[in-house]
Structures are given as structure tokens and as C-alpha cells.
Scaffold this motif. Structure first.
Motif, short mmCIF file in Angstrom:
data_model
loop_
_atom_site.label_atom_id
_atom_site.label_comp_id
_atom_site.label_asym_id
_atom_site.label_seq_id
_atom_site.Cartn_x
_atom_site.Cartn_y
_atom_site.Cartn_z
N HIS A 12 -17.36 -0.44 -3.39
CA HIS A 12 -17.35 0.34 -4.62
C HIS A 12 -15.98 0.91 -4.95
O HIS A 12 -15.86 1.72 -5.88
CB HIS A 12 -18.36 1.50 -4.51
CG HIS A 12 -19.79 1.06 -4.51
ND1 HIS A 12 -20.85 1.94 -4.40
CD2 HIS A 12 -20.35 -0.17 -4.63
CE1 HIS A 12 -21.99 1.27 -4.43
NE2 HIS A 12 -21.71 -0.02 -4.56
N ILE A 13 -14.96 0.51 -4.22
CA ILE A 13 -13.63 1.08 -4.41
C ILE A 13 -12.91 0.36 -5.54
O ILE A 13 -12.77 -0.86 -5.53
CB ILE A 13 -12.80 0.99 -3.12
CG1 ILE A 13 -13.43 1.86 -2.02
CG2 ILE A 13 -11.36 1.40 -3.37
CD1 ILE A 13 -13.40 3.34 -2.29
N LEU A 14 -12.42 1.14 -6.51
CA LEU A 14 -11.68 0.58 -7.63
C LEU A 14 -10.51 1.49 -7.94
O LEU A 14 -10.68 2.68 -8.18
CB LEU A 14 -12.58 0.44 -8.86
CG LEU A 14 -11.95 -0.26 -10.05
CD1 LEU A 14 -11.96 -1.77 -9.82
CD2 LEU A 14 -12.69 0.06 -11.34
N SER A 15 -9.32 0.93 -7.92
CA SER A 15 -8.12 1.67 -8.29
C SER A 15 -7.08 0.68 -8.73
O SER A 15 -7.21 -0.52 -8.48
CB SER A 15 -7.60 2.47 -7.09
OG SER A 15 -6.48 3.25 -7.45
N GLY A 16 -6.00 1.13 -9.37
CA GLY A 16 -4.99 0.27 -9.96
C GLY A 16 -4.53 -0.93 -9.13
O GLY A 16 -4.82 -2.05 -9.50
N ALA A 17 -3.84 -0.83 -8.03
CA ALA A 17 -3.34 0.41 -7.47
C ALA A 17 -1.92 0.18 -6.96
O ALA A 17 -1.65 -0.82 -6.31
CB ALA A 17 -4.22 0.87 -6.32
N VAL A 18 -1.06 1.15 -7.32
CA VAL A 18 0.23 1.24 -6.65
C VAL A 18 0.12 2.40 -5.67
O VAL A 18 -0.18 3.53 -6.06
CB VAL A 18 1.37 1.47 -7.66
CG1 VAL A 18 2.67 1.76 -6.93
CG2 VAL A 18 1.53 0.25 -8.57
N MET A 19 0.35 2.12 -4.42
CA MET A 19 0.09 3.09 -3.36
C MET A 19 1.38 3.61 -2.75
O MET A 19 2.25 2.85 -2.35
CB MET A 19 -0.77 2.44 -2.27
CG MET A 19 -1.18 3.38 -1.16
SD MET A 19 -2.27 2.55 0.03
CE MET A 19 -2.58 3.90 1.17
N ASP A 20 1.47 4.93 -2.69
CA ASP A 20 2.53 5.60 -1.95
C ASP A 20 2.09 5.67 -0.49
O ASP A 20 1.06 6.28 -0.18
CB ASP A 20 2.75 7.00 -2.53
CG ASP A 20 3.87 7.76 -1.85
OD1 ASP A 20 4.28 7.38 -0.73
OD2 ASP A 20 4.34 8.78 -2.42
N PRO A 21 2.83 5.06 0.44
CA PRO A 21 2.37 5.00 1.84
C PRO A 21 2.67 6.26 2.65
O PRO A 21 2.44 6.26 3.87
CB PRO A 21 3.14 3.80 2.39
CG PRO A 21 4.43 3.83 1.63
CD PRO A 21 4.08 4.30 0.24
N LYS A 22 3.14 7.32 2.01
CA LYS A 22 3.59 8.50 2.75
C LYS A 22 2.49 9.07 3.64
O LYS A 22 2.71 9.31 4.85
CB LYS A 22 4.07 9.57 1.76
CG LYS A 22 4.62 10.82 2.42
CD LYS A 22 5.20 11.78 1.39
CE LYS A 22 5.85 12.98 2.05
NZ LYS A 22 6.49 13.89 1.05
#
Length: 566
Positions: free
Chosen positions: A61-71
Motif C-alpha cells: 500500500h506504499i505510494l510516494s514520489g519518491a526522491v528520498m533523502d537518506p539522512k
């Protein structure tokens, strides 16, 4: 039969005891589980942790763009690269484009404010990241129960949360148990962490019960609609990130779009519309389809002759909690905590929330761990919000606190003032903009608005809702009560249809709500038909319904979309 009558006849429910119960196997919930087990291993303590997930598997069910900041991920699992985390495509270039009907203008990169730079970030499938996080959690001894939605909050006599109960399985449309009936189970915890994502069904109840939002602005939401495509290699630039504003939205409707070039000639494209929009004739789904026809966008999906030569692979939609730190409720209450988008930690200016979800999951876990090993239970984990206030995440969110509220004054004013705050003031604005009204109250009567004529889909670049839902792999057991409930069944036809032209049929991105002829009336009247099987669990109806008559509840376990690669 009512749920209470079912329990009386078939109960009592089986109860399982844990130190910490976590609701939702998203990035926040899984990070909380991982951090709890890490601390236990470091200090030689045994802490039992269970995670409930309503989807058929973590990530479904996970939906996101996604550009992820790995911090935050680096803080949680420093060697994530060596362990095979699916962060494979670093961002190589940013583009911000202001569109008009015939094209658009790209902002020079040197003029982009700091929050618009994505150097060091990754284009990811957040669903795949979550699947990987689930593997890390299980390797540490976390129990994960997919296909088991938490349907009810359980309370002690003193009012503290003592855990949750999963939904009953095998209930027919008439509300009675079928031959496949299975009673739900109770999971009791010394602390329960709620990480259901935006507009969490139980989180919403907890906020109301404990008045957690008494001192915050009304929460603000958006709907994000996304497609995964495979495009021609000649049109693909790995790591290229493009955001757009302007057309097809008007000056005073909050919205924007993205196009992210992932690995293997895949692109994620999507459209975001603020759910405070005013015109009931607006359809976020069809605005997204129309956006793809802009020449600056369409080029990526076509050959030199303008023919579509790309393939759409998947589709989905999800609400976004976008109010920022000003709309953040109190995040702790007796016996539990809210983390991630269940609380609303997304940074809307950066269009990023996964790093915030991971960080808040870690902070809540650290507070819960200390409480459990100290022998406490069911009190408030005050160390969690205190740690948040001292964190880099609080500083980040406070810096961008005015971002969305500026756009209440229009796209032009919002762009100028956000640029001024970031460039000139370096994020240290001496003022704070507040909002007073919830999103659902912003819808104007249809008589005050102009209808919007949307072009018919061509089936190549633009599509209808039903063909889109089909590739989301959405499925629900048909013989079950609708999980889209109405407080008053008469309201849609009595109020929403005559006053707001039936906005349910437009704000839903999955064709769930339709006004059809009422054949029983014989007078040409209409009725609302709810196609619950189509629901992709975006929660938009629960948020935007102008009469707040629709209440989303959990369907039978495992129902909903099964996103792949999203």
C-alpha cells in the motif's frame, strides 16, 4: 449483527502480549521496530515487538514520489548500501518548470532555493525500500503480521491505550458471519505506536479523543496521483528530477507535478492537488491526465513524430499530510504515540516525508525502549516530542513552516515570498502564517463555480479511472461490508448533489463514487453508488467530503492495492 454482538456470540478474542505494538509497516513503523530491536541488542535486553500491516505484504500500500533523502536511513542503518537497500539511482539534475498551456519556462538552477536542490538524494520506489526495511526488521526478531488491519483501539479503564484489535474476517455484506468467519485478535502492548500514514483511521480517532490538535492549525492535505512508465531510452536521463507548477492549475489552486527518471528507463510521474481547492467541478485525476499533454511533458512519452511510444506500467493514489509543523498535533498520549504521516511530519517544500517518517519512528522507539526497560507502561512518552524538538528534523520543518500557507495568496505571491524567505532571510523569517479552516470547508457551492470540461482520454497517454485502477492490482473480497461508510445515507443526494454537484464523483481517483439513476424511485431521481472494490485507500473522500459524512474504515485484511515498483 453489530461488532459487539459478534464478540458476545463468538468471543472472547484471543489476546497476545507485547512490549510494543506498532500499527503500520511503512517507513515510520518499521524504523521504530528496527530501532527498538537495535537498542535491545546493544544493551542485552529482550523487548518484544510486533508490527501489524493491513496490506497483503509490507509495501503493498506504499505510494510516494519518491526522491528520498537518506539522512535518517543512514542514522538507522549506517551500512545500508552494503546491505542492499534499493537506493540505486542518485539524483543527477534538478529542473523546476513553470508551465503554461503551450509549454513552459525552466528556472535556472542557480536561482533554485536550497530546499529545491536534491544533490545527495535518491530516486526510489518507496514500496521497495519498505520491503527491504521489513527484511531488516524480521532479521532482528520483529514479528510482522501482513494482512491484519488494526481496526479498533483498545483502552484501559483509566483511558490509556492498551493496544489494538484486528478486524474480524469473513463478515458478509449483511453484517453477519459467513462460513469463513474468523474472529479478530487483540494485541496488547505497554506502548502502541501508530504509523498508519496520512489520515490514519485510528490516528484520526486518537487525535479527536485526546484533543491532540487543540493547539495546532487545522491539518492540511493534498492528493497525490502517480503513474510508473517505461519510456524510450532516447528520452530517458537517469537521475533527472523535474517539478512543475502552473498549468493546468489556475493561479489560486494549489498544485504541482513531478517527473522522476529512475533506473532501467523507468519514470515516475505524478500530480499533487491541495485538498483545499474550491471548485467542486475540479477532478484531480483528470487534471493529472491533462498535465501529461503539455508539450514540455508529453515529449518524454513520444517519438519525434509525436506518437506515444512509452508504456504505462502502474497507477496509484494517496493522500498527503501537508500542514507541516504548524499543523502538527501533540504526538503522545497515555500508552502511545503518533509517528510519520499519521502525525504529519512531511516537509511539503522539499516534497519529502520518508526521511521524517524514519526519524520520528526512531525517536518514538528510543522513548518507548527507555520506558519499557524502566518498568513503565501506558504513560505518556514525553521523551519523544522533547527529542523531536532538539532534532535536525524540527529545525528543517520550522525553517519551511510558511511554505504552503503562502500559496493561499496565489501561485505568484507564494513563489515570490517563499523565494524571499529562503534567499534573503535564509529560512529565518520573523513571521509565521497560520491557517484557520479545514480543507473540506473550502469547497464552494457549484452555483458559484464554472464547470470544467475535460478532454476524453486517448488510451495511450491519457486514461480513464477504471483502466487505471486495473493496473493498481486493487482487490477486495466482494462479500464484505463496505469499508466506505456514510454517517447519514441521505446526505449525498440531499446535500452534496444539489449544492456541490456531487463532488464525490470527481475527487475520488478510483471511480468509487457514482451518481446513478435510482430505478426504485420512478421519478428520475439519482442515488449514490459506492464501488468499494475499486478503492485504492487514498483517504481523499474521508478528508474532502464537504459534509464530513464519509468515514473510511478498515476493510478485510489484505484488501486494497498491491503496488509493484511504486
Amino acid at each position: 449483527m453489530t461488532p459487539e454482538e459478534i464478540i458476545q456470540q463468538y468471543g472472547p478474542r484471543e489476546a497476545m502480549e507485547y512490549d510494543v505494538v506498532i500499527v503500520g509497516a511503512g517507513p515510520a513503523g518499521l524504523s521504530a521496530a528496527i530501532r527498538l530491536k537495535q537498542l535491545a541488542a546493544e544493551k542485552g535486553q529482550d523487548v518484544s515487538v510486533v508490527v501489524l500491516e493491513k496490506g497483503s505484504e509490507p509495501g503493498a500500500h506504499i505510494l510516494s514520489g519518491a526522491v528520498m533523502d537518506p539522512k535518517a536511513l543512514t542514522e538507522l542503518i549506517p551500512d545500508w548500501k552494503d546491505k542492499g537497500a534499493p537506493l540505486n539511482q542518485p539524483v543527477t539534475d534538478d529542473a523546476y518548470v513553470f508551465l503554461n498551456e503551450t509549454g513552459g519556462t525552466r528556472v535556472p538552477n542557480f536561482m533554485l532555493p536550497p530546499f529545491a536542490h536534491n544533490h545527495g538524494n535518491y530516486i526510489v520506489s518507496l514500496g521497495n525500500v519498505v520491503r527491504w526495511l521489513a527484511q531488516q526488521a524480521e532479521a532482528l526478531g520483529v514479528e510482522i503480521f501482513p494482512g491484519f488491519p488494526a481496526a479498533e483501539v483498545l483502552y484501559n479503564e483509566d483511558g490509556a491505550v492498551k493496544g489494538v484489535a484486528t478486524g474480524n474476517m469473513g463478515i458478509g455484506k449483511d453484517g453477519n458471519p459467513t462460513e469463513n468467519f474468523q474472529l479478530g485478535m487483540e494485541l496488547h502492548g505497554k506502548y502502541t505506536i501508530f504509523s498508519e500514514g496520512s489520515r490514519g483511521h485510528l490516528g484520526k480517532q486518537l487525535i479527536a479523543r485526546y484533543k491532540l490538535d487543540a493547539d495546532s492549525d487545522p491539518q492540511s492535505y493534498a492528493i497525490g496521483i502517480k503513474e510508473l512508465w517505461e519510456i524510450d531510452p532516447s528520452r530517458h536521463t537517469p537521475g533527472f528530477v523535474m517539478h512543475t507548477a502552473g498549468w493546468p492549475m489556475d493561479e489560486h489552486t494549489y498544485g504541482g507535478a513531478f517527473l522522476y527518471h529512475a533506473e532501467d528507463n523507468k519514470v515516475y510521474c505524478g500530480y499533487v492537488v491541495g485538498l483545499n481547492y474550491k471548485n467542486p467541478y475540479l477532478s484531480p485525476f483528470e487534471e493529472f491526465q491533462r498535465w501529461k499533454t503539455n508539450p514540455r511533458v508529453k515529449w518524454y512519452f513520444t517519438d519525434d513524430n509525436g506518437n506515444v511510444n512509452a508504456k504505462r506500467l502502474s497507477y496509484g493514489a494517496r493522500a498527503i499530510t501537508a500542514g507541516g509543523i504548524l499543523a502538527l498535533p501533540k504526538t503522545v498520549f497515555p500508552g502511545g504515540a503518533l509517528v510519520g504521516c499519521d502525525a504529519g511530519y512531511l516537509n511539503v517544500s522539499r516534497i519529502k516525508g520518508s526521511h521524517a517518517a524514519i526519524k520520528t519512528g526512531m525517536l518514538a522507539a528510543e522513548a518507548a525502549y527507555d520506558a519499557v526497560v524502566a518498568g513503565r507502561q501506558h504513560d505518556e512518552l514525553t521523551a519523544y516530542p522533547e527529542a523531536f524538538e532538539d532534532s535536525w528534523l524540527a529545525a528543517e520543518l520550522n525553517k519551511d513552516r510558511n511554505f504552503k500557507n503562502w500559496f493561499k495568496k496565489g501561485l505568484s505571491v507564494g513563489t515570490v515570498m517563499n523565494g524571499f524567505e529562503q534567499y534573503v532571510l535564509r529560512g529565518h523569517a520573523p513571521w509565521t502564517l497560520h491557517r484557520k479552516d479545514p480543507d473540506y470547508s473550502q469547497l464552494k457551492p457549484a452555483a458559484q463555480c464554472a464547470p470544467i470540461a475535460y478532454p476524453k482520454p486517448d488510451g495511450k497517454l491519457t486514461f480513464d479511472r477504471l483502466s487505471s485502477v486495473f493496473i493498481s492490482n486493487t482487490n477486495h473480497e466482494e462479500n464484505q461490508p463496505s469499508h466506505l461508510t456514510l454517517k447519514d445515507p441521505t446526505v449525498p443526494v440531499r446535500i452534496n448533489l444539489p449544492e456541490y454537484a456531487g463532488p464525490e464523483s470527481r475527487y475520488c481517483p478510483a471511480g468509487v463514487y457514482e451518481f446513478v439513476a435510482d430505478e426504485t424511485s420512478g421519478s428520475g431521481a439519482q442515488r449514490l453508488q459506492i464501488n468499494a472494490q475499486n478503492c485504492v485507500h487514498c483517504k481523499t473522500c474521508d478528508i474532502k467530503d464537504p459534509t464530513q459524512n464519509i468515514v473510511w474504515v478498515t476493510p478485510e485484511g489484505g484488501g486494497g492495492p498491491n503496488y509493484s515498483g511504486m
